[in-house]
Design a protein around this motif. Structure first.
Motif, mmCIF file in Angstrom:
data_model
loop_
_atom_site.group_PDB
_atom_site.id
_atom_site.type_symbol
_atom_site.label_atom_id
_atom_site.label_comp_id
_atom_site.label_asym_id
_atom_site.label_seq_id
_atom_site.Cartn_x
_atom_site.Cartn_y
_atom_site.Cartn_z
ATOM 1 N N TRP A 129 38.661 10.545 6.837
ATOM 2 C CA TRP A 129 39.043 11.801 6.203
ATOM 3 C C TRP A 129 40.492 12.111 6.573
ATOM 4 C CZ3 TRP A 129 34.588 10.665 8.651
ATOM 5 C CH2 TRP A 129 33.371 10.849 7.971
ATOM 6 N N ARG B 34 40.838 11.198 10.465
ATOM 7 C CA ARG B 34 39.606 11.148 11.254
ATOM 8 C C ARG B 34 38.772 9.973 10.763
ATOM 9 N NH1 ARG B 34 34.842 14.239 10.391
ATOM 10 N NH2 ARG B 34 35.997 15.460 8.847
ATOM 11 N N GLU C 154 43.259 14.569 7.540
ATOM 12 C CA GLU C 154 43.216 15.891 8.171
ATOM 13 C C GLU C 154 44.609 16.495 8.361
ATOM 14 O OE1 GLU C 154 40.563 17.390 8.523
ATOM 15 O OE2 GLU C 154 38.896 16.060 9.058
ATOM 16 N N THR C 155 45.621 15.938 7.701
ATOM 17 C CA THR C 155 46.987 16.413 7.896
ATOM 18 C C THR C 155 47.142 17.874 7.484
ATOM 19 O OG1 THR C 155 47.715 14.157 7.430
ATOM 20 C CG2 THR C 155 49.414 15.852 7.484
ATOM 21 N N ASP C 156 46.353 18.326 6.521
ATOM 22 C CA ASP C 156 46.449 19.717 6.058
ATOM 23 C C ASP C 156 45.455 20.645 6.757
ATOM 24 O OD1 ASP C 156 48.467 19.057 4.242
ATOM 25 O OD2 ASP C 156 47.006 18.484 2.694
ATOM 26 N N ASN C 157 44.737 20.126 7.737
ATOM 27 C CA ASN C 157 43.768 20.954 8.455
ATOM 28 C C ASN C 157 44.494 22.021 9.269
ATOM 29 O OD1 ASN C 157 41.849 21.844 10.523
ATOM 30 N ND2 ASN C 157 40.574 20.124 9.855
ATOM 31 N N PRO C 158 44.120 23.308 9.143
ATOM 32 C CA PRO C 158 44.828 24.371 9.893
ATOM 33 C C PRO C 158 44.764 24.192 11.407
ATOM 34 C CG PRO C 158 42.797 25.208 8.877
ATOM 35 C CD PRO C 158 43.060 23.862 8.287
ATOM 36 N N ALA C 159 43.698 23.540 11.931
ATOM 37 C CA ALA C 159 43.620 23.304 13.377
ATOM 38 C C ALA C 159 44.750 22.378 13.832
ATOM 39 C CB ALA C 159 42.263 22.691 13.736
ATOM 40 N N TYR C 160 45.107 21.431 12.974
ATOM 41 C CA TYR C 160 46.229 20.527 13.268
ATOM 42 C C TYR C 160 47.535 21.312 13.319
ATOM 43 C CZ TYR C 160 49.736 16.867 12.330
ATOM 44 O OH TYR C 160 50.837 16.058 12.377
ATOM 45 N N ASP C 161 47.736 22.195 12.342
ATOM 46 C CA ASP C 161 48.962 23.008 12.292
ATOM 47 C C ASP C 161 49.106 23.882 13.529
ATOM 48 O OD1 ASP C 161 50.336 22.280 10.041
ATOM 49 O OD2 ASP C 161 49.277 23.663 8.720
#
Length: 504
Positions: A491, A427, A493-500
Motif C-alpha cells: 500500500w 507498507r 502511504e506517502t499521503d497518509n496524514p500520520a506520515y506528514d
C-alpha cells in the motif's frame, strides 16, 4: 514450633471453599531443563489463587459476636477475593481496601463476590494502614493476608496435599514470597515431615523483602517495590512468616521481570493456562536455580499460585518473554548509508531469524539500526553473533538488558527526516517464515536507497514492514514497474496524514 503448625494445618478448615488442586508434570519444561518439574495448580481454585485457603481458615474461627461485627481486609487482589468468598459463604459483611493500582480484573472479581470495596492509596502499605483504621473505627475484625497463624496454616494445606500426592521426597520446593504466608505454612509442614527437602523462596528482584531480612538478620522495610508482580509487591515480610523462614528456608532466588515473563510463557506452553506474574514466580526461580547449580535428574515442585492476569498485560509479557528466556538479543548497529547496505548487514546475521528491524534516515554517511535477533538460548551463540558483527566491521551495542531501550527507545526509532529527499512511503506484507526479511531486502535490491524501515515479528502468518524509499521524480515509472513486479502485497502511504505529522 514446626510440629505446632503441622497440627494447625491438619485441622485447617479450607475444603468448604477450596479444592485439592492437581500436581502435574510440566513435560516441555522438564525436558528442556533436564529435571522433573511438577506444578501445583492453585490457579484452578474458584478465585484463581491459593488465597482463599488462609482467608477461610481464619474466618472459620470467628466468634458469633465477631461475625456480627463483620470483617475488613487489605489486599492487592487475591487475598481480597478469598476474604470476599469466605464472607459470602458465611453470610458476613466484608469491606476490602485495595490499592488504586490494583488490576481491574481483581477489583471486579471482588465486587462480584459481594464485598464492599474501598480503593485507597498507591501501595499495599497505604491500603493496609487504612484498613486497620476502619477496623478500629467500626470494630470489624481485620483479616491479615499473611501475618496470622491461622492464615498461614490455611496456606500450608497446599504442602499437605503435595506430600500426599507425591509420597516420595522431592529435591526442592520453590515457593513464591510476598508477605510470606504461603512460604510460612508450606515450609513449616514440609520441614517437619521431610527436613531434607530444600525450601527455595522466590521473590521479584525489585520486591525482595525476605532476602533483605535474612541478610540483615531482622525484618527490614524496603524503600519501594516494583509493581509488575503485584501479588507479591510487599515492602516488608511478615513477622511470623519471617520467624518460620529463618528456621526453614535453604535459599532465596530473586528473578527479574523478563524472567517472570518467560516463566508465564512456560506455564502456557505446558498447561495452556496463563499465570499472573506472581503466579509464575516460583517457575522462574526454579529455572534460575537449576541453571545456576547445574542440576540434572532431580524432582522439583513449583507453585502456580494465581491466574488473575489483566488481558492487556499480555502485550508486555509477550514482548519480554523471549528476552527473559535469552531467546532474543536486542542491539544497535552502525551501517553505511547507501543502497544495499541493509541486505549486506542481514547476510552477516546468517540464517538467524530477525525479530525486529527499526531505522530512520538521519545522516548521509552512516545509519543507526535497532535490531532484534532470535537465539536458541545458549550464551555462546550470542557471543558468536557479536563476534561476527565485529569481524564484518560493524560497530554494535548490546541492548538486551537495557531497560530504557526495551521499554521505550525501540518504539521511538523514527521522527522527521526532511533531508530524506523524494521519499516514498510503502507498507508491505509478505508470508512470515525464516529468512523472509532477507529475501524481501534482496528483492528490493541495490537500486533504491532505504530511508525508513520498521519491522517487528509478532508471530503472525504475515510479516508487515513499513519502508521509506528515496525515488527521484524522473524514475517514477521505473519505480512503479519495480513495485508491480516485486510480487508483495503493498500500500502506498506517502499521503497518509500520520506520515506528514510524525515522519516526513
Amino acid at each position: 514450633m514446626l510440629t505446632g503448625y503441622v497440627e494447625k494445618i491438619l485441622k485447617a478448615r479450607v475444603y468448604d471453599v477450596a479444592i485439592e488442586t492437581p500436581l502435574d508434570l510440566m513435560p516441555r519444561l522438564s525436558k528442556r531443563m533436564d529435571n522433573q518439574i511438577l506444578i501445583k495448580r492453585e490457579d484452578l481454585q474458584s478465585v484463581f489463587s491459593f488465597k482463599l485457603r488462609g482467608a477461610y481458615n481464619r474466618m472459620s474461627h470467628l466468634t458469633e459476636a465477631e461475625r456480627k461485627q463483620g470483617v475488613v481486609a487489605a489486599s492487592a487482589g487475591n487475598h481480597a477475593q478469598g476474604v470476599a468468598l469466605a464472607a459470602s459463604k458465611m453470610g458476613i459483611s466484608a469491606i476490602i481496601v485495595m490499592p488504586i493500582t490494583t488490576p481491574p480484573i481483581k477489583v471486579e472479581a471482588v465486587r462480584m463476590l459481594g464485598a464492599d470495596i474501598t480503593l485507597h492509596g498507591n501501595s499495599y502499605d497505604e491500603a493496609f494502614d487504612y484498613a486497620k483504621q476502619v477496623s478500629a473505627d467500626e470494630g470489624r475484625v481485620f483479616i491479615h493476608p499473611y501475618d496470622d497463624p491461622l492464615v498461614i496454616a490455611g496456606q500450608g494445606t497446599i504442602a499437605m496435599e503435595i506430600m500426599r500426592q507425591h509420597p516420595d521426597p522431592v529435591y526442592a520446593v520453590f515457593i513464591p514470597v510476598g508477605g510470606g504466608g504461603l512460604l510460612g505454612g508450606m515450609a513449616a509442614y514440609i520441614k517437619a515431615i521431610w527436613p531434607e527437602i530444600k525450601i527455595i523462596a522466590v521473590e521479584p528482584a525489585d520486591a525482595a523483602s525476605l532476602k533483605a531480612a535474612l541478610d540483615a538478620g531482622e525484618r527490614v522495610k524496603l524503600d519501594q517495590v516494583g509493581l509488575f508482580a503485584d501479588g507479591t509487591a510487599v515492602r516488608q515480610v511478615g513477622e511470623e512468616p519471617f520467624r518460620i523462614a529463618q528456621k526453614t528456608v535453604d535459599h532465596v532466588v530473586t528473578v527479574e521481570t523478563d524472567e517472570i515473563c518467560a516463566a508465564i510463557m512456560d506455564v502456557f506452553d505446558d498447561t495452556r493456562s496463563i499465570a499472573e506474574p506472581s503466579g509464575a514466580l516460583s517457575i522462574a526461580g526454579a529455572k534460575k536455580y537449576i541453571q545456576q547449580n547445574g542440576l540434572h535428574d532431580k524432582t522439583m515442585v513449583v507453585i502456580n499460585s494465581g491466574a488473575n492476569m489483566n488481558f492487556d498485560r499480555l502485550r508486555h509479557v509477550a514482548e519480554r518473554a523471549e528476552i527473559g528466556e535469552r531467546r532474543e538479543v536486542l542491539f544497535a548497529a552502525t551501517i553505511d548509508e547507501q543502497p544495499g547496505s541493509f541486505q549486506r548487514f542481514c547476510k552477516t546475521l546468517a540464517d538467524r531469524g530477525i525479530t525486529e528491524f527499526n531505522y530512520r534516515y538521519a545522516d548521509k554517511q552512516q545509519a543507526q539500526v535497532f535490531v532484534g535477533v532470535r537465539m536458541s538460548g545458549r550464551e555462546e551463540e550470542r557471543q558468536i553473533l557479536f563476534e561476527n558483527l565485529t569481524h564484518a566491521g560493524y560497530q554494535w551495542i548490546d541492548f538486551t538488558d537495557n531497560e530504557m531501550a526495551k521499554l521505550h527507545v525501540r518504539y521511538m526509532v523514527g521522527g522527521h527526516a526532511p533531508q530524506a529527499e523524494n521519499e516514498r512511503l510503502i507498507r508491505f506484507e509478505f508470508p512470515e517464515r525464516p529468512g523472509a526479511l532477507l529475501r524481501f531486502l534482496t528483492h528490493i535490491g541495490q537500486r533504491w536507497n532505504i530511508s525508513l524501515f520498521h519491522y517487528r515479528n509478532h508471530g503472525a502468518a504475515y510479516g508487515r514492514v513499513l519502508v521509506g524509499i528515496q525515488v527521484a521524480p524522473e524514475f517514477n515509472e521505473e519505480f512503479q514497474a519495480f513495485l508491480d513486479n516485486l510480487g508483495y502485497v503493498h500500500w502506498l502511504e506517502t499521503d497518509n496524514p500520520a506520515y506528514d505529522l510524525f515522519l516526513k
